[in-house]
Design a protein around this motif. Structure first.
Motif, mmCIF file in Angstrom:
data_model
loop_
_atom_site.group_PDB
_atom_site.id
_atom_site.type_symbol
_atom_site.label_atom_id
_atom_site.label_comp_id
_atom_site.label_asym_id
_atom_site.label_seq_id
_atom_site.Cartn_x
_atom_site.Cartn_y
_atom_site.Cartn_z
ATOM 1 N N PRO A 156 0.832 -1.212 0.000
ATOM 2 C CA PRO A 156 0.000 0.000 0.000
ATOM 3 C C PRO A 156 0.865 1.261 0.000
ATOM 4 C CG PRO A 156 0.085 -0.954 2.191
ATOM 5 C CD PRO A 156 0.798 -1.927 1.287
ATOM 6 N N ALA A 157 0.197 2.402 -0.079
ATOM 7 C CA ALA A 157 0.914 3.678 -0.173
ATOM 8 C C ALA A 157 1.732 3.968 1.075
ATOM 9 C CB ALA A 157 -0.081 4.811 -0.432
ATOM 10 N N ASN A 158 1.270 3.504 2.254
ATOM 11 C CA ASN A 158 2.006 3.816 3.476
ATOM 12 C C ASN A 158 3.338 3.078 3.568
ATOM 13 O OD1 ASN A 158 1.064 1.253 3.938
ATOM 14 N ND2 ASN A 158 0.084 1.715 5.902
ATOM 15 N N ALA A 159 3.604 2.170 2.634
ATOM 16 C CA ALA A 159 4.921 1.530 2.602
ATOM 17 C C ALA A 159 6.012 2.539 2.254
ATOM 18 C CB ALA A 159 4.929 0.390 1.585
ATOM 19 N N PHE A 160 5.638 3.637 1.572
ATOM 20 C CA PHE A 160 6.634 4.655 1.215
ATOM 21 C C PHE A 160 7.265 5.254 2.464
ATOM 22 C CE2 PHE A 160 7.729 9.068 -0.057
ATOM 23 C CZ PHE A 160 8.704 8.750 -1.004
ATOM 24 N N GLY A 161 6.466 5.459 3.516
ATOM 25 C CA GLY A 161 7.021 5.966 4.760
ATOM 26 C C GLY A 161 7.999 4.988 5.382
ATOM 27 N N ALA A 162 7.638 3.704 5.388
ATOM 28 C CA ALA A 162 8.534 2.687 5.952
ATOM 29 C C ALA A 162 9.838 2.606 5.163
ATOM 30 C CB ALA A 162 7.827 1.338 5.964
ATOM 31 N N LEU A 163 9.772 2.773 3.843
ATOM 32 C CA LEU A 163 10.976 2.711 3.020
ATOM 33 C C LEU A 163 11.851 3.947 3.217
ATOM 34 C CD1 LEU A 163 9.339 1.195 -0.169
ATOM 35 C CD2 LEU A 163 11.071 0.100 1.266
ATOM 36 N N ASN A 164 11.243 5.083 3.527
ATOM 37 C CA ASN A 164 12.039 6.257 3.886
ATOM 38 C C ASN A 164 12.783 6.029 5.198
ATOM 39 O OD1 ASN A 164 11.763 9.016 2.255
ATOM 40 N ND2 ASN A 164 9.858 7.870 1.991
#
Length: 321
Positions: free
Chosen positions: A97-105
């Protein structure tokens, strides 16, 4: 059972349903250790940022500030290229999902501030916590991490083949010999990984090549964007010279057995670009800007993680539920 009844009508499962049910995880309740690990690593990231700040990490922001807006746009492009490409990779692998971008940051911040695999461990814990996956995500995270290192080593070998014939006269002979030995060892490591790929990697060969290709794109885009950003900050040096300097930076950072890598890069940069004081100020400003970006990213996405844990604690009475 009547003559017109099917197995489904009688309450039996079809062979296709049996095969699909076999893929369902046996354990329905999720383990708590991924949440504990993710929380602990978030705390370690905050401690790492605090240590950098106490070590006057933002002092470089008081140096000469680039006036061109293109510097800041290209710096942000260089900074966010890594999490964006990682998001594309895991979006294809897992449909994250889109919130994976935060985890990858946060993964990128942890890898920069702490030991390289810390960010991968954080993202693994995040995936175990939030993704409904039939298989454990360890294999994919491991493969992406190995391919990232493999792509970096490949880039170092290619850059060494191009840069050393052009700039070997600028390097002291002992350092040049160390660089050649380091390049040779890097080539051996790359060859060994490729030779052992059937037992090292978990993903299919087609997926591995796709990930490797996009990782090489990431290295090229990030490096080129930062080199052009430096050109806008100091236009007295040509774009070609900044790209050449970036190639030297990547080469030095990737090679083992090189003592005083920062000093070596600084010496090489002054020889290539000149402008001793202005170049030192620009490198210090870039390092401080990267730390500031880490702080903002950790504050934004880390705060979201903490808020999520607090809501879970309030609803269930357990911090790591």
């Amino acid at each position: 059972m009547t003559a017109g009844a099917t197995h489904d009508d009688a309450g039996y499962s079809s062979p296709e349903e049996v095969r699909l049910s076999a893929l369902e995880p046996i354990r329905r309740s999720r383990p708590r250790w991924p949440r504990v690990l993710a929380t602990a690593l978030t705390g370690v990231m905050l401690l790492g940022l605090a240590q950098e700040l106490l070590d006057h990490g933002l002092r470089g922001l008081t140096r000469a500030v680039p006036r061109s807006g293109w510097f800041y746009l290209l710096f942000l492009l260089s900074y966010f290229t890594t999490p964006v490409v990682d998001f594309l990779i895991f979006r294809r692998l897992w449909h994250v999902p889109a919130n994976a971008f935060g985890a990858l940051n946060l993964k990128r911040v942890a890898n920069d501030l702490l030991i390289g695999v810390t960010g991968d461990a954080y993202f693994y814990a995040w995936a175990r916590t939030r993704l409904n996956m039939v298989t454990a995500p360890f294999g994919a995270v491991k493969d992406v991490s190995i391919l990232s290192g493999l792509a970096g080593n490949t880039a170092a070998i290619l850059l060494g083949a191009v840069a050393l014939p052009l700039g070997y006269k600028l390097i002291d002979p002992p350092v040049l010999h160390a660089m050649l030995w380091s390049l040779a060892l890097t080539g051996v490591v790359v060859g060994a990984v490729l030779f052992l790929s059937p037992i090292v990697f978990s993903l299919a060969r087609r997926q591995l090549w796709w990930i490797y290709r996009w990782t090489m794109y990431r290295i090229a885009i990030s490096s080129l964007a930062l080199a052009v950003a430096w050109h806008f900050a100091m236009p007295s040096a040509s774009v070609f010279m900044w790209v050449f300097l970036m190639a030297g930076r990547l080469l030095v950072s990737r090679l083992p057995f090189l003592p005083n890598k920062d000093l070596l890069f600084a010496t090489f940069a002054i020889l290539v670009i000149g402008h001793d004081r202005a170049l030192s100020d620009l490198m210090a400003f870039t390092a401080a800007s990267t730390l500031l970006a880490h702080i903002v990213v950790t504050g934004v996405f880390g705060a979201g993680f903490v808020w999520e844990r607090l809501k879970a604690w309030r609803s269930s009475g357990q911090m790591f539920a």
